[in-house]
Scaffold this active site. Structure first.
Site, mmCIF file in Angstrom:
data_model
loop_
_atom_site.group_PDB
_atom_site.id
_atom_site.type_symbol
_atom_site.label_atom_id
_atom_site.label_comp_id
_atom_site.label_asym_id
_atom_site.label_seq_id
_atom_site.Cartn_x
_atom_site.Cartn_y
_atom_site.Cartn_z
ATOM 1 N N LYS A 195 -59.046 -57.664 23.787
ATOM 2 C CA LYS A 195 -59.125 -56.206 23.859
ATOM 3 C C LYS A 195 -60.173 -55.691 22.869
ATOM 4 O O LYS A 195 -61.009 -54.873 23.208
ATOM 5 C CB LYS A 195 -57.746 -55.626 23.559
ATOM 6 C CG LYS A 195 -57.696 -54.122 23.597
ATOM 7 C CD LYS A 195 -56.284 -53.600 23.409
ATOM 8 C CE LYS A 195 -56.324 -52.098 23.211
ATOM 9 N NZ LYS A 195 -55.019 -51.509 22.960
ATOM 10 N N GLU A 201 -59.832 -65.784 16.055
ATOM 11 C CA GLU A 201 -59.487 -67.014 16.781
ATOM 12 C C GLU A 201 -60.257 -67.068 18.101
ATOM 13 O O GLU A 201 -60.870 -68.076 18.462
ATOM 14 C CB GLU A 201 -57.983 -67.063 17.099
ATOM 15 C CG GLU A 201 -57.074 -67.225 15.892
ATOM 16 C CD GLU A 201 -56.582 -65.901 15.352
ATOM 17 O OE1 GLU A 201 -57.307 -64.885 15.454
ATOM 18 O OE2 GLU A 201 -55.456 -65.885 14.814
ATOM 19 N N GLY A 253 -52.180 -54.561 23.887
ATOM 20 C CA GLY A 253 -52.449 -55.975 24.148
ATOM 21 C C GLY A 253 -51.297 -56.681 24.837
ATOM 22 O O GLY A 253 -51.477 -57.387 25.839
ATOM 23 N N ARG A 254 -50.085 -56.492 24.339
ATOM 24 C CA ARG A 254 -48.936 -57.223 24.897
ATOM 25 C C ARG A 254 -48.441 -56.612 26.209
ATOM 26 O O ARG A 254 -47.455 -57.085 26.776
ATOM 27 C CB ARG A 254 -47.815 -57.314 23.858
ATOM 28 C CG ARG A 254 -47.371 -55.979 23.287
ATOM 29 C CD ARG A 254 -46.522 -56.157 22.037
ATOM 30 N NE ARG A 254 -46.227 -54.912 21.355
ATOM 31 C CZ ARG A 254 -47.025 -54.312 20.480
ATOM 32 N NH1 ARG A 254 -48.195 -54.843 20.183
ATOM 33 N NH2 ARG A 254 -46.672 -53.175 19.897
ATOM 34 N N GLU A 339 -43.172 -57.907 18.437
ATOM 35 C CA GLU A 339 -44.343 -57.161 17.958
ATOM 36 C C GLU A 339 -44.133 -55.666 18.225
ATOM 37 O O GLU A 339 -44.683 -54.823 17.538
ATOM 38 C CB GLU A 339 -45.629 -57.659 18.638
ATOM 39 C CG GLU A 339 -46.886 -57.317 17.847
ATOM 40 C CD GLU A 339 -48.175 -57.908 18.424
ATOM 41 O OE1 GLU A 339 -48.550 -57.536 19.549
ATOM 42 O OE2 GLU A 339 -48.811 -58.731 17.746
ATOM 43 N N HIS A 370 -29.223 -79.502 26.260
ATOM 44 C CA HIS A 370 -29.139 -80.792 25.578
ATOM 45 C C HIS A 370 -29.772 -80.715 24.197
ATOM 46 O O HIS A 370 -30.175 -81.739 23.638
ATOM 47 C CB HIS A 370 -29.793 -81.867 26.443
ATOM 48 C CG HIS A 370 -29.112 -81.958 27.778
ATOM 49 N ND1 HIS A 370 -27.993 -82.736 27.984
ATOM 50 C CD2 HIS A 370 -29.344 -81.306 28.943
ATOM 51 C CE1 HIS A 370 -27.595 -82.590 29.242
ATOM 52 N NE2 HIS A 370 -28.387 -81.715 29.842
ATOM 53 N N LYS A 499 -54.166 -61.243 8.576
ATOM 54 C CA LYS A 499 -55.554 -61.381 9.055
ATOM 55 C C LYS A 499 -56.521 -61.162 7.892
ATOM 56 O O LYS A 499 -57.474 -61.917 7.705
ATOM 57 C CB LYS A 499 -55.860 -60.320 10.129
ATOM 58 C CG LYS A 499 -55.215 -60.565 11.475
ATOM 59 C CD LYS A 499 -55.726 -59.528 12.466
ATOM 60 C CE LYS A 499 -54.891 -59.473 13.716
ATOM 61 N NZ LYS A 499 -55.230 -58.395 14.620
HETATM 62 O O1 F6P Z 1 -52.858 -59.741 16.009
HETATM 63 C C1 F6P Z 1 -52.079 -59.142 16.990
HETATM 64 C C2 F6P Z 1 -52.898 -58.727 18.166
HETATM 65 O O2 F6P Z 1 -53.638 -57.597 17.875
HETATM 66 C C3 F6P Z 1 -52.033 -58.520 19.379
HETATM 67 O O3 F6P Z 1 -51.426 -57.287 19.394
HETATM 68 C C4 F6P Z 1 -52.991 -58.763 20.478
HETATM 69 O O4 F6P Z 1 -52.349 -58.994 21.683
HETATM 70 C C5 F6P Z 1 -53.719 -59.971 19.946
HETATM 71 O O5 F6P Z 1 -53.805 -59.747 18.564
HETATM 72 C C6 F6P Z 1 -55.073 -60.213 20.508
HETATM 73 O O6 F6P Z 1 -55.926 -59.137 20.310
HETATM 74 P P1 F6P Z 1 -57.262 -58.996 21.132
HETATM 75 O O7 F6P Z 1 -56.908 -58.902 22.562
HETATM 76 O O8 F6P Z 1 -57.912 -57.742 20.622
HETATM 77 O O9 F6P Z 1 -58.098 -60.204 20.847
#
Ligand code: F6P
Length: 532
Positions: A195, A201, A253-254, A339, A370, A499
């Site tokens: 987003k 990452e 995002g979620r 979250e 199990h 972060k």
């Molecule tokens: O660190 C949390 C977060 O901002 C989430 O809310 C989001 O889904 C994820 O990181 C990834 O963010 P982006 O889509 O901006 O890379």
């Protein structure tokens, strides 16, 4: 309201749920349906009075007004000054939805058609890579830009007849390494899903994928697509506008798998099945907007959650899908719920007067049986369980497997409800020839207290439409619980500190900076890595 409910809880605490079935049609009275989907909450300690009090709680909390405000595009995400309109992404009829006086639907539907055209071209080969037809799609994203599509791709694998999709999220190089070694760069499409297009990452993994591709592909840009709210950043990164699929900041995002973030799923299952997924979500929206609270699945699921977590004090809840392909659903729900509702302050910044949302965890059945079910049945903490299961599986020739799966699912909720008494266990031990102290000791180990609550969500078959219903059901459940608790479910400030500190630690780890101001433990760990 809370005082009344607490008093009500005190009056009913410890009551035997099984006894509640003695009167009338408890299953009929304490279940609700949307079409073929049925939510059974009869195996909880909720009676008609409890339900009425919980519904009154939801009414007093203004759930209906806030729900309507959300759907109408009001900026209910107050800490970020944003509307919350993931529901617009599944509004296929294009009913007008305004943000700041502007109908957002033309753009939403235009992006959907662009996605469909692209997904279809990837599937039929009219969009191809240097080496020909796309065989593999790698979605690079994390959190909401990964969990939804990764979960849905696996859940809907019986419908997946397009290229193979792979999901890379972790900055641990092992993740991308293991995926890249399975793919041929000349026939791979890489989708960078972020987003913000700044997540460290994702951008690190995307850079690694680009280098990998460049070793064999002359025009790497042609084999990359981007899913983002920051189209300018995607362009700067070198992805051509025709393969950038944008969405607005009013999609959290979620909550984003319904739009561009779902592109990999659309490529895998095709545009029609993806539309069916959206239709399932939309059907749940209509139900949430129109059904009376006493019949409203998201409201009831939320109220059961509030009852177990806030009133009964059970700190976690387990989501146990009896569907192996829903293996990533608990992880998806963890982000969605924790979250969203894992906060300490209410909307106005004051401390929450209740606990925040619960810890959510789970695994598919029967595997969990199990492993951790021991604690669920006999541990000292009660874990309310949310079972889910389809009446029919996809593998018709393996119907006997499915029957066993369903039997296990029902058996678990029955065992949690019924338990096994000490007297029964004594009889069993006596039948085995045990006597005296040994009989007593052995019997006590075999007791199941029972009276442990669970709900079951059941549906005919796991289809794209049903998955859409389930995801929207849980999204709205989170909203209702958040509203009752006074939480803004749509921000996530709690992820920021880690972060920032990770960025600051990077140069310390590489020795470019000293660790001034860091605590002794952190410095000790840094030293360990530097000396390794
Ligand atoms: O660190 C949390 C977060 O901002 C989430 O809310 C989001 O889904 C994820 O990181 C990834 O963010 P982006 O889509 O901006 O890379």
């Amino acid at each position: 309201m809370w005082t009344d409910l607490k008093a009500h809880y005190a009056r009913t605490e410890g009551r035997n749920i099984l006894n509640l079935f003695a009167d009338g049609d408890r299953f009929g009275d304490f279940s609700a349906a949307l079409g073929d989907m049925l939510f059974d909450y009869s195996k909880t300690n909720i009676d008609a009075d409890t339900r009425a009090s919980l519904i009154a709680l939801a009414e007093t909390a203004g759930v209906a007004a806030r729900r309507d405000a959300m759907f109408a595009g009001e900026k209910i995400n107050e800490t970020e000054g944003r509307s919350v309109l993931h529901t617009a992404l599944r509004n296929l009829d294009g009913r007008k939805v305004e943000v700041d006086g502007q109908d957002v639907m033309p753009e939403v539907l235009d992006t959907l058609s662009r996605m469909e055209a692209f997904a279809t071209a990837v599937r039929d080969g009219s969009y191809s890579a240097q080496g020909g037809k796309i065989t593999d799609v790698i979605n690079i994203g994390i959190g909401g830009s990964d969990l939804g599509p990764a979960m849905a791709y696996r859940a809907l694998s019986p419908y997946a007849d397009g290229p193979a999709c792979h999901y890379v999220s972790n900055v641990d190089g092992a993740d991308i390494h293991d995926v890249l070694k399975k793919c041929d760069p000349t026939t791979t499409l890489v989708i960078v899903a972020s987003k913000t297009f700044t997540t460290i990452e994702t951008m690190t993994n995307a850079e690694t994928a680009r280098k990998w591709m460049a070793e064999q592909v002359s025009d790497t840009g042609a084999q990359f697509a981007a899913l983002s709210s920051a189209d300018d950043k995607a362009a700067e990164w070198g992805i051509a506008a025709e393969r950038v699929f944008g969405f607005e900041d009013w999609v959290g995002g979620r909550y984003s798998m319904w739009g561009p973030i779902g592109l990999s799923v659309m490529i895998a299952i095709g545009a029609d099945d993806f539309r069916a997924f959206l239709q399932g979500g939309d059907a749940m929206d209509t139900h949430f907007l129109t059904a009376d609270f006493s019949e409203n699945l998201p409201v009831l699921l939320a109220l059961v959650g509030i009852w177990h977590h806030q009133l009964s004090g059970h700190g976690t809840r387990a989501v146990l899908p009896y569907d192996n392909r829903l293996g990533r659903l608990p992880a998806y729900f963890q982000q969605l719920e924790m979250e969203s509702n894992g906060k300490s302050v209410s909307m106005d910044g004051s401390d929450l007067t209740n606990q925040a949302g619960p810890i959510v965890w789970g695994e598919p059945g029967t595997n969990g049986q199990h492993a951790f079910y021991q604690l669920i049945h006999q541990g000292t903490q009660v874990v309310p369980v949310e079972f889910m299961v389809a009446a029919k599986g996809h593998e018709e020739d393996l119907a006997h497997h499915h029957k066993l799966l369903v039997a296990n699912c029902f058996a678990q909720s029955e065992a949690l409800l019924r338990g096994r008494s000490l007297d029964e266990c004594r009889e069993r031990m006596a039948a085995k020839g045990l006597t005296g102290d040994e009989l007593e000791r052995q019997a006590r180990h075999r007791v199941f207290s029972g009276n442990r609550p669970s709900t079951t969500l059941i549906y005919p078959k796991m289809t794209p439409y049903v998955l859409g219903q389930i995801i929207a059901l849980y999204e709205h459940r989170v909203f209702v619980e958040g509203t009752i608790l006074g939480i803004n479910s749509y921000d996530q400030w709690g992820v920021e500190l880690g972060k920032e500190l990770a960025l600051a630690l990077d140069p310390i780890l590489s020795g470019e900076q000293d660790g001034a101001g860091k605590d002794g433990s952190t410095l000790g760990l840094v030293k360990y890595v530097q000396n390794a």
